[in-house]
Design a protein around this motif. Structure first.
Motif, PDB file in Angstrom:
ATOM      1  N   ARG A   1      75.706  24.700 113.874  1.00 13.45           N
ATOM      2  CA  ARG A   1      77.113  24.244 113.916  1.00 13.45           C
ATOM      3  C   ARG A   1      77.679  24.375 115.331  1.00 13.45           C
ATOM      4  O   ARG A   1      78.420  23.508 115.794  1.00 13.45           O
ATOM      5  CB  ARG A   1      77.985  25.046 112.956  1.00 13.45           C
ATOM      6  N   ALA A   2      77.311  25.494 116.012  1.00 20.19           N
ATOM      7  CA  ALA A   2      77.818  25.705 117.378  1.00 20.19           C
ATOM      8  C   ALA A   2      77.340  24.589 118.301  1.00 20.19           C
ATOM      9  O   ALA A   2      77.956  24.322 119.328  1.00 20.19           O
ATOM     10  CB  ALA A   2      77.351  27.059 117.897  1.00 20.19           C
ATOM     11  N   ARG A   3      76.247  23.931 117.934  1.00 16.94           N
ATOM     12  CA  ARG A   3      75.727  22.813 118.737  1.00 16.94           C
ATOM     13  C   ARG A   3      76.102  21.463 118.129  1.00 16.94           C
ATOM     14  O   ARG A   3      75.462  20.450 118.414  1.00 16.94           O
ATOM     15  CB  ARG A   3      74.206  22.934 118.849  1.00 16.94           C
ATOM     16  N   ASP A   4      77.131  21.453 117.296  1.00 16.69           N
ATOM     17  CA  ASP A   4      77.605  20.210 116.669  1.00 16.69           C
ATOM     18  C   ASP A   4      76.525  19.494 115.871  1.00 16.69           C
ATOM     19  O   ASP A   4      76.486  18.266 115.811  1.00 16.69           O
ATOM     20  CB  ASP A   4      78.198  19.242 117.702  1.00 16.69           C
ATOM     21  N   LEU A   5      75.637  20.288 115.270  1.00 17.83           N
ATOM     22  CA  LEU A   5      74.634  19.708 114.375  1.00 17.83           C
ATOM     23  C   LEU A   5      74.920  20.263 112.986  1.00 17.83           C
ATOM     24  O   LEU A   5      74.906  21.481 112.786  1.00 17.83           O
ATOM     25  CB  LEU A   5      73.222  20.117 114.843  1.00 17.83           C
ATOM     26  N   TRP A   6      75.222  19.364 112.063  1.00 17.35           N
ATOM     27  CA  TRP A   6      75.640  19.794 110.734  1.00 17.35           C
ATOM     28  C   TRP A   6      74.511  19.552 109.720  1.00 17.35           C
ATOM     29  O   TRP A   6      74.149  18.413 109.430  1.00 17.35           O
ATOM     30  CB  TRP A   6      76.905  19.026 110.284  1.00 17.35           C
ATOM     31  N   ILE A   7      73.983  20.648 109.219  1.00 14.13           N
ATOM     32  CA  ILE A   7      72.953  20.584 108.167  1.00 14.13           C
ATOM     33  C   ILE A   7      73.329  21.652 107.151  1.00 14.13           C
ATOM     34  O   ILE A   7      73.680  22.773 107.534  1.00 14.13           O
ATOM     35  CB  ILE A   7      71.530  20.902 108.698  1.00 14.13           C
ATOM     36  N   ASN A   8      73.241  21.326 105.886  1.00 14.31           N
ATOM     37  CA  ASN A   8      73.686  22.288 104.861  1.00 14.31           C
ATOM     38  C   ASN A   8      72.533  23.095 104.280  1.00 14.31           C
ATOM     39  O   ASN A   8      71.450  22.553 104.033  1.00 14.31           O
ATOM     40  CB  ASN A   8      74.372  21.559 103.700  1.00 14.31           C
ATOM     41  N   PRO A   9      72.795  24.392 104.027  1.00 15.01           N
ATOM     42  CA  PRO A   9      71.800  25.158 103.273  1.00 15.01           C
ATOM     43  C   PRO A   9      71.830  24.746 101.801  1.00 15.01           C
ATOM     44  O   PRO A   9      72.870  24.348 101.293  1.00 15.01           O
ATOM     45  CB  PRO A   9      72.258  26.609 103.434  1.00 15.01           C
ATOM     46  N   MET A  10      70.667  24.812 101.178  1.00 15.70           N
ATOM     47  CA  MET A  10      70.576  24.580  99.725  1.00 15.70           C
ATOM     48  C   MET A  10      70.058  25.885  99.153  1.00 15.70           C
ATOM     49  O   MET A  10      68.904  25.981  98.768  1.00 15.70           O
ATOM     50  CB  MET A  10      69.576  23.474  99.392  1.00 15.70           C
ATOM     51  N   GLY A  11      70.892  26.902  99.171  1.00 13.53           N
ATOM     52  CA  GLY A  11      70.441  28.225  98.715  1.00 13.53           C
ATOM     53  C   GLY A  11      69.875  29.001  99.892  1.00 13.53           C
ATOM     54  O   GLY A  11      69.716  28.473 101.001  1.00 13.53           O
ATOM     55  N   GLU A  12      69.563  30.265  99.630  1.00 15.22           N
ATOM     56  CA  GLU A  12      69.105  31.197 100.664  1.00 15.22           C
ATOM     57  C   GLU A  12      67.746  30.740 101.228  1.00 15.22           C
ATOM     58  O   GLU A  12      66.802  30.484 100.472  1.00 15.22           O
ATOM     59  CB  GLU A  12      68.997  32.588 100.007  1.00 15.22           C
ATOM     60  N   GLY A  13      67.682  30.624 102.537  1.00 17.75           N
ATOM     61  CA  GLY A  13      66.403  30.365 103.190  1.00 17.75           C
ATOM     62  C   GLY A  13      65.928  28.928 103.130  1.00 17.75           C
ATOM     63  O   GLY A  13      64.777  28.639 103.492  1.00 17.75           O
ATOM     64  N   ARG A  14      66.803  28.008 102.694  1.00 19.66           N
ATOM     65  CA  ARG A  14      66.354  26.631 102.520  1.00 19.66           C
ATOM     66  C   ARG A  14      67.463  25.689 102.987  1.00 19.66           C
ATOM     67  O   ARG A  14      68.636  25.843 102.602  1.00 19.66           O
ATOM     68  CB  ARG A  14      66.083  26.438 101.026  1.00 19.66           C
ATOM     69  N   PHE A  15      67.109  24.738 103.825  1.00 19.58           N
ATOM     70  CA  PHE A  15      68.080  23.751 104.312  1.00 19.58           C
ATOM     71  C   PHE A  15      67.652  22.348 103.892  1.00 19.58           C
ATOM     72  O   PHE A  15      66.469  22.072 103.726  1.00 19.58           O
ATOM     73  CB  PHE A  15      68.190  23.822 105.845  1.00 19.58           C
ATOM     74  N   ARG A  16      68.676  21.488 103.746  1.00 18.92           N
ATOM     75  CA  ARG A  16      68.406  20.077 103.438  1.00 18.92           C
ATOM     76  C   ARG A  16      69.034  19.221 104.524  1.00 18.92           C
ATOM     77  O   ARG A  16      70.236  19.295 104.753  1.00 18.92           O
ATOM     78  CB  ARG A  16      69.022  19.709 102.085  1.00 18.92           C
ATOM     79  N   ALA A  17      68.213  18.417 105.180  1.00 18.80           N
ATOM     80  CA  ALA A  17      68.740  17.438 106.141  1.00 18.80           C
ATOM     81  C   ALA A  17      68.541  16.048 105.527  1.00 18.80           C
ATOM     82  O   ALA A  17      67.468  15.757 104.992  1.00 18.80           O
ATOM     83  CB  ALA A  17      67.996  17.538 107.461  1.00 18.80           C
TER      84      ALA A  17
END
Ligand code: TLP
Length: 343
Positions: free
Chosen positions: A300-316
Motif C-alpha cells: 500500500r505504501a508503494r501505491d500497489l493495492w492487493i487484498n489478502p484472502m485470509g492469513e498468509g494468502r493474497f489474491r491479485a
C-alpha cells in the motif's frame, strides 16, 4: 479518486468505463424498466438469453442479487443447498441464503470443485427428520480457488446426479466469460444444464454495474418477482444496460489479455520467491506471504493495492485497467518490498 500511480489489483470489479463505453451510455435509449419499457434493458436481456441459450434473462443490479433472487426461486425455506467450499453465496453474500431464501448451505468436495458421487453422498433420504436437499450451486470460474474453471466432465457428472435425484441447478457465473475465453467452450454449453445461470457485467467485462440471470421464461418470471421484493427494480436502467451491451460486444475476447497478464504476474512472483498457486487459468493469482500485515502495508505504501484472502494468502486480479506495463511495474514494486526483507 485513485491517483495515477496507483495499481489496483484488488479485483476486476474496480474498472471504470472506457470513453467509448461512456459514449454508449450517454446515447442510450431509455424507459421505465419496472414497466418493462426500457428498450436498452430489453435488448440486453434478449442478447444475454441468446448467448446462454435460454428463453429469457433478467437484468439485476449485482451478482449478489442475481444469486439470491435465483436461490429464492429454486428453493423453499428449510431446504439444503449444496455448494463447493468457499462458495461466494456462502462466504461473501452477508448470509443471504439463510436470510433471504431460508436455506442451509452444505459444502461438498474440495476447493470449490466436486463430482456426482459427492453430490449423491450429501443427499438426505426423503424422511421427516431430514431437511430436503433441494439444489446445487456451481461457481464458474471459482473465486476463492483462484479463478479456476470447473472442469466440464466433472460438471456433466454433477448434472447427471443432480437430475437423477430431482435437484435444481444454479450457476454462479459471475466470471463465466473468463471460463469461456480460457476454454473456448461457449457460454451456452456451460449454461445449458442450469435452471438459473448468472453472469456479471461489472467484473472482467468492465461495465460499471449489473448482472444477468438467465433461464426458462417461467423461472425468470419468478426471479423477476424476487428482484422486485429485494428492491432491485431499477427505472431508467438503460444507461447501465448500454454499458453492458458495449461490454459484451467489445470486452469479451480481450479477457485473454487479462489471463496472459495473470500468468505473467504469477511467473514474476515465483521468480521473487513467492509460493504461487499452480499456473493461473484465468485472471486471478493466489500467492502465499509470510507476513500478511507487513506485506499489505508495504505494498500500500508503494501505491500497489492487493487484498489478502485470509492469513498468509493474497489474491491479485488482472483486468482492463491494469495492462501489461502495470503488471511489470507491480512486480517491480513487490521486488522493492522483498528487498526490504518483507515477503
Ligand atoms: N466477488 C467480489 C467480492 O465480493 C469478493 C470480488 O472482488 O471477487 N459471485 C462471485 C463468484 C463473485 O466473485 C462475486 C463478487 C459475486 C458473485 C457478487 O457480485 P457483486 O459484487 O456484483 O454482488
Amino acid at each position: 479518486m485513485v491517483g495515477v500511480r496507483v495499481i489496483d489489483l484488488r479485483s476486476d470489479t474496480v474498472t471504470r468505463p472506457t470513453p467509448a463505453m461512456r459514449e454508449a451510455m450517454a446515447a442510450a435509449e431509455v424507459g421505465d424498466d419496472v414497466y418493462g419499457e426500457d428498450p436498452s434493458v430489453n435488448r440486453l436481456q434478449e442478447q444475454a438469453a441468446a448467448l446462454l441459450g435460454k428463453e429469457a434473462a433478467l437484468f439485476v443490479p449485482s451478482g449478489t442479487m442475481a444469486n439470491q433472487a435465483s436461490l429464492r426461486t429454486l428453493t423453499r425455506p428449510g431446504d439444503i443447498l449444496l455448494a463447493g467450499e468457499g462458495a461466494h453465496v456462502l462466504r461473501y453474500e452477508s448470509g443471504g441464503p439463510a436470510a433471504l431464501a431460508g436455506v442451509h448451505v452444505q459444502t461438498i468436495g474440495r476447493g470449490g470443485f466436486f463430482d456426482g458421487a459427492e453430490v449423491k453422498a450429501a443427499i438426505h433420504p426423503d424422511e421427516s427428520h431430514f431437511a430436503p436437499t433441494r439444489a446445487v450451486t456451481v461457481e464458474n470460474t471459482h473465486n476463492t480457488s483462484g479463478g479456476r474453471v470447473f472442469p466440464l466432465d466433472r460438471l456433466k457428472d454433477v448434472v447427471a446426479t443432480a437430475r437423477e435425484h430431482g435437484l435444481s441447478l444454479h450457476l454462479d457465473g459471475a466470471r463465466l466469460f473468463n471460463a469461456v475465453v480460457a476454454t473456448g467452450t461457449p457460454a451456452r454449453v456451460w449454461a445449458e444444464p442450469f435452471d438459473t445461470a448468472t453472469f456479471c457485467l461489472s467484473k472482467g467485462l468492465g461495465a460499471p454495474v449489473g448482472s444477468l440471470v438467465c433461464g426458462d421464461a417461467s423461472v425468470i418470471r419468478s426471479v423477476h418477482r424476487a428482484r422486485k421484493m429485494l428492491g432491485g427494480g431499477m427505472r431508467q436502467a438503460g444507461f447501465l444496460a448500454a454499458a453492458g451491451l458495449y461490454a459484451l460486444e467489445h470486452h469479451v475476447d480481450r479477457l485473454a489479455d487479462d489471463h496472459a497478464n495473470a500468468r505473467r504476474l504469477a511467473a514474476g512472483l515465483e521468480k521473487l520467491g513467492f509460493a504461487v498457486d499452480p499456473s493461473p487459468e484465468t485472471n486471478m493469482v493466489m500467492f502465499g506471504v509470510e507476513d500478511t500485515l507487513g506485506f499489505l502495508r508495504a505494498t500500500r505504501a508503494r501505491d500497489l493495492w492487493i487484498n489478502p484472502m485470509g492469513e498468509g494468502r493474497f489474491r491479485a486480479v488482472t483486468h482492463l485497467d491494469a495492462p501489461e506495463p502495470q503488471i511489470d511495474e507491480a512486480l517491480g514494486r513487490i521486488g522493492e518490498v522483498v528487498a526490504q526483507g518483507i515477503r
